[in-house]
Design an enzyme around this catalytic site. Structure first.
Site, PDB file in Angstrom:
ATOM      1  N   GLU A 199       4.888  10.840  -2.287  1.00 14.22           N
ATOM      2  CA  GLU A 199       4.741  10.074  -1.046  1.00 14.22           C
ATOM      3  C   GLU A 199       6.053  10.058  -0.261  1.00 14.22           C
ATOM      4  O   GLU A 199       7.098   9.725  -0.828  1.00 14.22           O
ATOM      5  CB  GLU A 199       4.305   8.641  -1.393  1.00 14.22           C
ATOM      6  CG  GLU A 199       2.929   8.609  -2.067  1.00 14.22           C
ATOM      7  CD  GLU A 199       2.697   7.369  -2.931  1.00 14.22           C
ATOM      8  OE1 GLU A 199       3.460   6.394  -2.816  1.00 14.22           O
ATOM      9  OE2 GLU A 199       1.750   7.390  -3.731  1.00 14.22           O
TER      10      GLU A 199
ATOM     11  N   ALA B  16      -1.772   7.812  -3.485  1.00  9.91           N
ATOM     12  CA  ALA B  16      -2.860   7.954  -4.456  1.00  9.91           C
ATOM     13  C   ALA B  16      -2.267   8.515  -5.742  1.00  9.91           C
ATOM     14  O   ALA B  16      -2.248   9.722  -5.961  1.00  9.91           O
ATOM     15  CB  ALA B  16      -3.926   8.882  -3.891  1.00  9.91           C
ATOM     16  N   GLU B  17      -1.766   7.620  -6.579  1.00 11.86           N
ATOM     17  CA  GLU B  17      -1.016   8.058  -7.765  1.00 11.86           C
ATOM     18  C   GLU B  17      -1.881   8.847  -8.744  1.00 11.86           C
ATOM     19  O   GLU B  17      -1.396   9.802  -9.347  1.00 11.86           O
ATOM     20  CB  GLU B  17      -0.362   6.862  -8.452  1.00 11.86           C
ATOM     21  CG  GLU B  17       0.901   6.339  -7.761  1.00 11.86           C
ATOM     22  CD  GLU B  17       0.638   5.605  -6.452  1.00 11.86           C
ATOM     23  OE1 GLU B  17      -0.518   5.228  -6.198  1.00 11.86           O
ATOM     24  OE2 GLU B  17       1.596   5.401  -5.669  1.00 11.86           O
TER      25      GLU B  17
ATOM     26  N   GLN C 192       7.192   6.837  -6.004  1.00 10.57           N
ATOM     27  CA  GLN C 192       8.148   6.181  -5.116  1.00 10.57           C
ATOM     28  C   GLN C 192       8.966   5.159  -5.910  1.00 10.57           C
ATOM     29  O   GLN C 192      10.169   5.043  -5.716  1.00 10.57           O
ATOM     30  CB  GLN C 192       7.392   5.525  -3.970  1.00 10.57           C
ATOM     31  CG  GLN C 192       8.237   5.373  -2.738  1.00 10.57           C
ATOM     32  CD  GLN C 192       7.374   5.351  -1.484  1.00 10.57           C
ATOM     33  OE1 GLN C 192       6.623   4.395  -1.268  1.00 10.57           O
ATOM     34  NE2 GLN C 192       7.490   6.366  -0.652  1.00 10.57           N
ATOM     35  N   PHE C 193       8.292   4.469  -6.797  1.00  8.79           N
ATOM     36  CA  PHE C 193       8.923   3.629  -7.822  1.00  8.79           C
ATOM     37  C   PHE C 193       8.140   3.848  -9.100  1.00  8.79           C
ATOM     38  O   PHE C 193       6.916   3.983  -9.044  1.00  8.79           O
ATOM     39  CB  PHE C 193       8.866   2.138  -7.438  1.00  8.79           C
ATOM     40  CG  PHE C 193       9.796   1.766  -6.327  1.00  8.79           C
ATOM     41  CD1 PHE C 193      11.062   1.248  -6.589  1.00  8.79           C
ATOM     42  CD2 PHE C 193       9.410   1.946  -5.008  1.00  8.79           C
ATOM     43  CE1 PHE C 193      11.924   0.919  -5.561  1.00  8.79           C
ATOM     44  CE2 PHE C 193      10.275   1.628  -3.968  1.00  8.79           C
ATOM     45  CZ  PHE C 193      11.539   1.115  -4.241  1.00  8.79           C
TER      46      PHE C 193
ATOM     47  N   ASP D  51       7.283   1.816 -11.114  1.00  5.00           N
ATOM     48  CA  ASP D  51       6.334   0.718 -11.277  1.00  5.00           C
ATOM     49  C   ASP D  51       4.910   1.165 -10.929  1.00  5.00           C
ATOM     50  O   ASP D  51       3.947   0.642 -11.472  1.00  5.00           O
ATOM     51  CB  ASP D  51       6.729  -0.446 -10.363  1.00  5.00           C
ATOM     52  CG  ASP D  51       8.164  -0.879 -10.600  1.00  5.00           C
ATOM     53  OD1 ASP D  51       8.374  -1.965 -11.134  1.00  5.00           O
ATOM     54  OD2 ASP D  51       9.085  -0.097 -10.262  1.00  5.00           O
ATOM     55  N   PHE D  52       4.784   2.116 -10.006  1.00  5.41           N
ATOM     56  CA  PHE D  52       3.450   2.540  -9.569  1.00  5.41           C
ATOM     57  C   PHE D  52       2.798   3.538 -10.518  1.00  5.41           C
ATOM     58  O   PHE D  52       1.673   3.965 -10.306  1.00  5.41           O
ATOM     59  CB  PHE D  52       3.529   3.117  -8.153  1.00  5.41           C
ATOM     60  CG  PHE D  52       4.050   2.115  -7.168  1.00  5.41           C
ATOM     61  CD1 PHE D  52       3.317   0.975  -6.884  1.00  5.41           C
ATOM     62  CD2 PHE D  52       5.288   2.277  -6.559  1.00  5.41           C
ATOM     63  CE1 PHE D  52       3.811   0.024  -6.011  1.00  5.41           C
ATOM     64  CE2 PHE D  52       5.782   1.320  -5.691  1.00  5.41           C
ATOM     65  CZ  PHE D  52       5.046   0.191  -5.407  1.00  5.41           C
ATOM     66  N   ILE D  53       3.517   3.920 -11.544  1.00  6.15           N
ATOM     67  CA  ILE D  53       2.968   4.897 -12.481  1.00  6.15           C
ATOM     68  C   ILE D  53       1.755   4.323 -13.218  1.00  6.15           C
ATOM     69  O   ILE D  53       0.882   5.068 -13.650  1.00  6.15           O
ATOM     70  CB  ILE D  53       4.071   5.393 -13.455  1.00  6.15           C
ATOM     71  CG1 ILE D  53       3.679   6.737 -14.078  1.00  6.15           C
ATOM     72  CG2 ILE D  53       4.394   4.360 -14.517  1.00  6.15           C
ATOM     73  CD1 ILE D  53       4.826   7.446 -14.794  1.00  6.15           C
TER      74      ILE D  53
ATOM     75  N   HIS E 274       9.296  -3.788  -8.604  1.00  2.00           N
ATOM     76  CA  HIS E 274      10.225  -2.694  -8.265  1.00  2.00           C
ATOM     77  C   HIS E 274      11.413  -2.670  -9.215  1.00  2.00           C
ATOM     78  O   HIS E 274      12.485  -2.185  -8.861  1.00  2.00           O
ATOM     79  CB  HIS E 274      10.724  -2.830  -6.824  1.00  2.00           C
ATOM     80  CG  HIS E 274       9.654  -2.605  -5.804  1.00  2.00           C
ATOM     81  ND1 HIS E 274       8.693  -3.542  -5.519  1.00  2.00           N
ATOM     82  CD2 HIS E 274       9.385  -1.542  -5.009  1.00  2.00           C
ATOM     83  CE1 HIS E 274       7.881  -3.068  -4.581  1.00  2.00           C
ATOM     84  NE2 HIS E 274       8.277  -1.859  -4.256  1.00  2.00           N
TER      85      HIS E 274
END
Ligand SMILES: Cc1ncc(C[n+]2csc(CCOP(=O)(O)OP(=O)(O)O)c2C)c(N)n1
Ligand SMILES: [Mg+2]
Lengths: 432, 324
Positions: B29, B59-60, B82-83, B85-87, B127
């Site tokens: 992203e 859209a991970e 992007q972080f 955390d979104f994984i 984050h």
């Protein structure tokens, strides 16, 4: 207006207004401009059969409504299939069913580990769709598509050995059912249980091929239940934005385990979702192999031309329970009766024998016997093959030195580079 | 040799791999014209083009799925979160599709999933996370967490060349805070090999990523009191370098395991079990854990400081353990 390629704007097209949200044609509107969208619908009959939960005395049951006595329409002549190809697809469908019947027997003999899944009533969708792919295209089946494995060149023994957890199964006992793949000969991604996850994976395969200079078609399937998952949206949207050659069949078979499709989504037809993605959507009768093939063929051609994804909704009925343990007592009987008259193999047989006269009674008898014999041979091989050694559970978690050579499948990507050299960046960043 | 920050070292590593190998490409992203939230791919799109520096929808699952699919055709995708955390949004793709592919059907998946992780920057609960343990518990994945610019460059290159899926955690606190001499051009740091960041004799601190620097700072303070700390930088947390862990225990006989993520179910438990299995007789004291609290990472600076391991925690625990 939705852009449709030439090949899909043929006369079969019935235009429908979206049934969700506003209905531009019937509701007076102050909007300056109203948009209409068209969805090609190849079906020869449009059945309006619905299922809902109702209270009957002390019990809550499913009730079916609609015209359950409508006559069965003839198959639609294919625009593309030759006599020989029609017979080939018919043969795969027969093999598909006979293989599953053999699996049912193996289960009853206690030879299967776990359950058995069937594609009964869905053979046309599985076989005619995969038949439309070219050799270099990729493919990933779901649980109802055991027939498509045969079309892609696997033997019945492969699926049988998977079900019996044999050492010689494609996954060497590590997974069951139709959960296996082949990256090298058949370009096939193995399915996993989690519904929807194959969609972005297949999109990625198309992305990889495109980076290597090839526009290929990547075909997979999702159920009317499975399409409710979030990853389905992510995957289709990714393919749409990147214009990748995804050919996605939605297997609208009215049920997801015990839940009717009315409880999965609000649209009239799932093909309408295509409008939301900005890609073509098509509806076919999933029990008519000719319609399935034609829609698949057009979508595959579109993919080869680099024009992006297509969503094809195939309407049919899951003619057994979710798996062998499930007697499907929750399904109103009349629904089975209705769809039994639309059996894809019987329809195709009738078409070949009587409508087109492409197959004589004797030829058909010979074909059925030959498939029967082949399945028997496959069954013998599968049954007599050994179980895996316990220690074969070990190893293979990682790709170790010398285990695989990784190289681009369609050729080394031709890269064009700008002239900029590497420079350090001092730009501001998020959170320091 | 040029001085490079941790961030520049990662940038250079990916850049060099893209120069070297046409099958390497990036997706994520805002990574194209904007160059990514942390500017890892700044300028990449100009050099390598939009096909190889691909901006994706948010859209991970699709990013991981597509990276995996592309890897099946022989590409080497480098996907940015992007972080980190979104994984979690892509967890199913990673755990059930990617990690199992080789074991179940012999499909090598040479892809890298990378992004910024970690606290100390007041990023708040979404984050600041260190979600590496979610993946350490998934056989089939490699998990890499570099602490220095030199290692970051060498390890990102090794990760891209590895035939397995690698999750590469970049500590965002380190991005521009540390600088060191990093050789230009090609070298790799092998995955799965720890490094002794400081030789010592009295006790060992086993750690990785940003906390390596805290341990080194503590070691300097403790040296003044005559306590000689050894610091083992794991560099890779899956697979763990068991030999290096055992070696440092045999040398100092006293161990502190130090990590940022929550204490319960954390890496320290696993390392304590390895020591128990392989070097129990060499221990002269209890294995000490210093870790994040069993809560989300709080936002407000005083709370975050309280949550995360500090140099003073290491000094204190080391004194106690030395005296044991
Ligand atoms: C993400 C996910 N949730 C739940 C399940 C369990 N499950 C397996 S099949 C199934 C029903 C699927 O229905 P549908 O997608 O319509 O496919 P069909 O069985 O009708 O072919 C469910 C709930 C699953 N496999 N994946
Ligand atoms: Mg269904």
């Amino acid at each position: 207006m939705q852009k449709r390629p030439e090949s899909q704007s043929k006369p079969q097209l019935k235009s429908t207004t979206p049934s969700n949200g506003s209905q531009p044609s019937s509701v007076p509107s102050r909007a300056q401009q109203e948009r209409t969208y068209a969805l090609p619908d190849y079906r020869q009959e449009v059945s309006e059969i619905t299922v809902r939960q109702v209270r009957k005395g002390e019990e809550v049951r499913y009730e079916v409504s609609g015209d359950l006595h409508a006559p069965v329409p003839p198959l639609r002549d294919s625009k593309y299939l030759s006599q020989q190809q029609c017979i080939a697809i018919y043969r795969f469908m027969v093999m598909n069913r006979k293989m599953e019947t053999a699996l049912e027997h193996l289960y009853k003999q206690g030879k299967v580990v776990g359950g058995v899944y069937f594609g009964l009533g869905q053979e046309a969708c599985s076989c005619a769709s995969a038949y439309a792919l070219a050799k270099d295209d990729w493919f990933a089946p779901m649980i109802r598509n055991q027939g498509s494995l045969l079309v892609r060149g696997f033997r019945a023994r492969d699926t049988m050995m998977q079900y019996m957890a044999k050492a010689g199964s494609p996954t060497k006992g590590r997974d069951g059912t139709s959960h296996f793949g082949d990256l090298y000969e058949r370009n096939m991604v193995a399915p996993i249980s989690m519904l929807g996850d194959l969609i972005p994976v297949l999109s990625g395969v198309a992305l990889g091929a495109r980076l290597q200079g090839r526009d290929i078609a990547v075909m997979t399937y999702i159920g009317d239940g499975g399409q409710s998952t979030g990853v389905t949206y992510e995957g289709i949207n990714f393919a749409s934005v990147q214009n990748l050659g995804l050919v996605l069949f939605i297997e609208s078979n009215m049920w997801a385990y015990s839940t009717p499709s009315e409880m999965q989504y609000r649209n009239k037809d799932l093909a309408e979702r295509a409008i939301g993605y900005g890609i073509p959507g098509v509806i076919v009768d999933g029990t008519d192999a000719c319609q399935v093939y034609d829609a698949a063929h057009e979508a595959v051609e579109r993919a080869h031309r680099g024009e992006g994804p297509t969503l094809i909704e195939a309407k049919m009925m899951r003619m057994k329970g979710h798996a062998i343990h499930d007697g499907a007592n929750y399904v109103p009987h009349a629904l089975f009766e209705y769809w039994k008259k639309r059996d894809p193999i019987a329809r195709m047989e009738n078409y070949l024998l009587h409508t087109r006269k492409w197959l004589t009674l004797e030829e058909n008898k010979a074909l059925l016997e030959e498939v029967e014999r082949e399945i028997e041979v496959e069954r013998e091989i599968a049954v007599n093959s050994p179980m895996p050694q316990p220690e074969s559970a070990l190893g293979g978690v990682y790709c170790e030195e010398g285990c695989h050579t990784i190289r681009p499948k369609y050729g080394v990507p031709k890269v064009r580079k700008g002239t900029g050299a590497f420079r350090q960046t001092e730009a501001a960043v998020h959170l320091k | 040799m040029p001085q490079l920050t941790y961030l520049e070292a990662i940038r250079q590593g990916i850049w060099e791999e893209m120069e070297r190998d046409p099958t390497v490409f990036c997706l994520g992203e805002d990574i194209g014209i904007y160059g990514g939230a942390f500017k890892i791919t700044d300028g990449f799109i100009d050099r390598f083009g939009a096909e190889r520096v691909l901006d994706t929808p948010i859209a991970e699952s699709a990013i991981v799925g597509a990276a995996f699919g592309a890897s099946l055709t022989g590409m080497r995708p480098v996907a940015e979160f992007q972080f980190m955390d979104f994984i979690g949004c892509a967890f199913n793709q990673i755990s059930n599709v990617v990690a199992k592919a080789h074991y179940l059907w012999g499909a090598p998946a040479p892809l890298v999933l990378r992004g910024p992780s970690g606290g100390y920057v007041h990023g708040g609960p979404f984050h600041s996370q260190n979600p590496e343990m979610w993946f350490v518990h998934n056989p089939g994945l490699k998990v890499v967490c570099p602490a220095t610019p030199y290692d970051a460059k060498g390890l990102i290159k090794a990760s891209i060349r590895d035939n397995n899926p690698v999750i590469f955690f970049e500590h965002k606190y380190l991005y521009r805070r540390i600088k060191e001499e990093v050789p230009e051009g090609d070298y790799v740091v092998p995955i799965g090999k720890a490094r002794v960041a400081r030789e010592g004799t009295h006790l060992s601190v086993i750690t990785y990523a940003a906390l390596v620097h805290s341990a080194l700072e503590a070691a300097d303070l403790l040296a003044k009191e005559g306590i000689d700390l050894e610091v083992l930088d794991l560099r890779t947390v899956a697979p763990l370098d068991r030999a290096a862990i055992v070696q440092t225990v045999k040398k100092t006989n006293k161990v502190i395991v130090l990590h940022e993520h929550a204490r319960t179910g954390g890496l320290a438990g696993e390392i304590a079990a390895i020591i128990n299995e392989e070097a129990f007789d060499d221990l002269d004291g209890p294995i000490v854990r210093i870790a994040g609290l069993d809560s989300a990472v709080p936002f407000s600076p005083p709370q975050e400081k309280f949550y995360l391991p500090k140099v003073s925690d290491i000094v204190q625990e080391a004194r106690k353990l030395k005296a044991y």
